[in-house]
Design an enzyme around this catalytic site. Structure first.
Site, PDB file in Angstrom:
ATOM      1  N   THR A  81       1.238  -1.079  -0.173  1.00  0.00           N
ATOM      2  CA  THR A  81       0.319   0.568   0.127  1.00  0.00           C
ATOM      3  C   THR A  81       0.655   1.069  -0.162  1.00  0.00           C
ATOM      4  O   THR A  81       0.383   2.186  -0.833  1.00  0.00           O
ATOM      5  CB  THR A  81      -1.092   0.280   1.407  1.00  0.00           C
ATOM      6  OG1 THR A  81      -1.763  -1.156   1.158  1.00  0.00           O
ATOM      7  CG2 THR A  81      -1.497   1.373   1.393  1.00  0.00           C
ATOM      8  N   ASP A 254      -4.744   0.250  -4.959  1.00  0.00           N
ATOM      9  CA  ASP A 254      -3.621   0.390  -4.624  1.00  0.00           C
ATOM     10  C   ASP A 254      -3.072  -0.738  -4.974  1.00  0.00           C
ATOM     11  O   ASP A 254      -2.249  -0.665  -5.459  1.00  0.00           O
ATOM     12  CB  ASP A 254      -3.495   0.425  -3.635  1.00  0.00           C
ATOM     13  CG  ASP A 254      -3.847  -0.387  -2.238  1.00  0.00           C
ATOM     14  OD1 ASP A 254      -4.416  -1.690  -2.532  1.00  0.00           O
ATOM     15  OD2 ASP A 254      -3.835  -0.649  -1.105  1.00  0.00           O
ATOM     16  N   HIS A 255      -3.640  -1.634  -5.256  1.00  0.00           N
ATOM     17  CA  HIS A 255      -3.035  -3.194  -5.362  1.00  0.00           C
ATOM     18  C   HIS A 255      -3.998  -4.325  -5.573  1.00  0.00           C
ATOM     19  O   HIS A 255      -5.070  -4.329  -4.801  1.00  0.00           O
ATOM     20  CB  HIS A 255      -1.654  -3.693  -4.041  1.00  0.00           C
ATOM     21  CG  HIS A 255      -1.874  -3.318  -3.659  1.00  0.00           C
ATOM     22  ND1 HIS A 255      -2.967  -4.733  -2.986  1.00  0.00           N
ATOM     23  CD2 HIS A 255      -1.567  -2.888  -1.677  1.00  0.00           C
ATOM     24  CE1 HIS A 255      -2.866  -4.466  -1.061  1.00  0.00           C
ATOM     25  NE2 HIS A 255      -1.951  -3.381  -1.061  1.00  0.00           N
TER      26      HIS A 255
HETATM   27  C1  GP9 Z   1      -1.295  -0.906   6.732  1.00  0.00           C
HETATM   28  C2  GP9 Z   1      -2.318  -0.336   5.427  1.00  0.00           C
HETATM   29  C3  GP9 Z   1      -2.379  -1.736   4.509  1.00  0.00           C
HETATM   30  O1  GP9 Z   1      -1.938   0.789   7.391  1.00  0.00           O
HETATM   31  O2  GP9 Z   1      -2.087   0.475   4.636  1.00  0.00           O
HETATM   32  O3  GP9 Z   1      -1.025  -1.885   3.975  1.00  0.00           O
HETATM   33  P1  GP9 Z   1      -1.215  -3.562   2.885  1.00  0.00           P
HETATM   34  O4  GP9 Z   1      -0.976  -4.309   4.148  1.00  0.00           O
HETATM   35  O5  GP9 Z   1      -2.175  -3.325   2.693  1.00  0.00           O
HETATM   36  O6  GP9 Z   1       0.401  -3.354   2.347  1.00  0.00           O
END
Ligand code: GP9
Length: 424
Positions: A81, A254-255
């Site tokens: 993220t 985001d992914h």
């Molecule tokens: C944690 C959130 C999730 O603050 O951004 O992160 P991820 O596990 O999806 O990288």
């Protein structure tokens, strides 16, 4: 040199421009509200499950006053993220050594928020989790975010899964947006649709039959549908607060959230899609720019990735930047689709408009695979040689420039010289 003087150099003066790019300045001076949506994949857009649209609000938004990028791909590494935030706002690919917010902490960066601050924007970021997660608190000043509203400032009024719910995050964000001077650039980083997609029944709105109910795919649909309805609520609140018509709402995933390696998810998905679930399906995320009152209604099919966010949004904001300050491309002014992708540790995979190249895990080019996106037919590997080299160059060039802080030193940004020094 301080950042102010660097930014002066980076922004090309208006008088120097000969011809303006398409959509240049379309959103100049507007407030920007970006929603970086957790695990949000593109395959749900305009799709129904058991007769119900999964993302009804976004499907409507795409058709009204919006630019929708339908071949947009995640480009995240270790930082998941946080790498999506980093890549989108710097236009450089993520570090291959650590998560980017660790690797590049303390570096002078040219980012979208940094440039906007020079144009008089306020910058603010919201995330309903602890501020230290992914080193965000230390990194945001370098990213150009003046204010970080995290779980330390937000009320814990509705927690779902890993943190504050989408609806609560947006609702609590509005008073902050009202309180700061306009124009502002704001980024909401969301959490509700984080793996494993478990929510209490009271938050679920889709009625699913036994094919989906309580499966990983069904639960994923419920969280994405909750995201969609939260965006609907955000838009209503912006309207009620008089912020909607002078703001632009940007949403991107985001992914991926559903891994091909997850047998249950893949099996269910292939039935749902009535097609094979391949790497490019997994890595594709939605990207949408909603400009209220613009009468713009277009779909951009050119293949792009998160490195393209920075130059694309900068052009829309009327900020012209020399292209040696980012790796990406302005997706509204480019027909040569290309996205370097990170799928496992072997580097150099990429996606183009018509084909996909997947570098072999053993790092041996000859063992890799490439295929036609539409027909699935295998393509001779020699056709991917150049693209593979470009993908590697983009990765290592990003790293070389950022690690060695070459960005502030305009005269050192001789790309060809750097490539030669790197042996590429
Ligand atoms: C944690 C959130 C999730 O603050 O951004 O992160 P991820 O596990 O999806 O990288």
């Amino acid at each position: 040199a301080g950042f102010a003087s660097i930014a002066e150099e980076v922004i090309v003066e208006e008088e120097e421009e000969v011809e303006k790019n398409k959509y240049n300045g379309l959103i100049a001076g507007k407030n920007i509200i970006v929603v970086q949506a957790e695990s949000f994949q593109n395959f749900v857009i305009n799709k129904e499950v058991n007769g119900q649209q999964i993302t009804p609000v976004l499907n409507q938004l795409i058709k009204n006053d919006s630019i929708y990028f339908s071949n947009y791909y995640e480009q995240v590494g270790w930082g998941n993220t946080s790498d999506a935030e980093f890549v989108s706002h710097t236009g450089f690919l993520p570090s291959t050594k650590n998560y980017s917010y660790k690797s590049y902490e303390g570096k002078t960066l040219i980012t979208l928020p940094n440039l906007l601050k020079k144009k008089g924007y306020n910058t603010i970021v919201f995330h309903g989790n602890e501020p230290d997660f992914w080193n965000r608190k230390n990194m945001y000043p370098y990213m150009g975010f003046d204010t970080f509203i995290s779980s330390e400032e937000l009320e814990e009024e509705e927690i779902i899964g890993m943190g504050l719910s989408y609806k609560s995050l947006f609702k609590q964000g509005i008073p902050y947006l009202k309180s700061i001077d306009q124009p502002f650039y704001s980024l909401f980083i969301t959490l509700t649709s984080h793996y494993p997609y478990i929510m209490e029944d009271k938050y679920k709105s889709l009625t699913l039959n036994s094919d989906y109910k309580d499966t990983i795919l069904g639960n994923y649909f419920q969280t994405v549908n909750y995201l969609d309805s939260a965006i609907g609520q955000l838009i209503e609140d912006l309207k009620n607060e008089g912020l909607y018509y002078n703001s632009v709402i940007i949403v991107y995933g985001d992914h991926h959230g559903l891994k091909m390696q997850d047998e249950e998810a893949t099996e269910l998905l292939e039935v749902f899609l009535n097609a094979e679930y391949r790497e490019d399906d997994m890595l594709r995320v939605p990207f949408l720019i909603h400009v209220p009152g613009s009468n713009i209604n277009c779909e951009i099919t050119t293949t792009g990735g998160m490195v393209d966010f920075f130059p694309t949004i900068a052009n829309l904001l009327g900020i012209s930047i020399e292209n040696s300050y980012y790796i990406g491309k302005d997706l509204l002014n480019n027909n040569n689709g290309f996205a370097t992708t990170f799928i496992h540790t072997a580097k150099g995979s990429f996606i183009e408009d018509d084909k996909v190249f997947l570098m072999s895990r053993d790092g041996v080019f000859e063992n890799s695979r490439g295929w036609n996106k539409d027909t699935d037919e295998e393509i001779d590997l020699q056709e991917f040689k150049l693209g593979h080299e470009r993908a590697l160059a983009e990765i290592y060039l990003s790293q070389y420039i950022l690690e060695n802080q070459l960005l502030p030193l305009k005269e050192q940004l001789d790309i060809l010289k750097i490539l030669k020094e790197m042996g590429l």
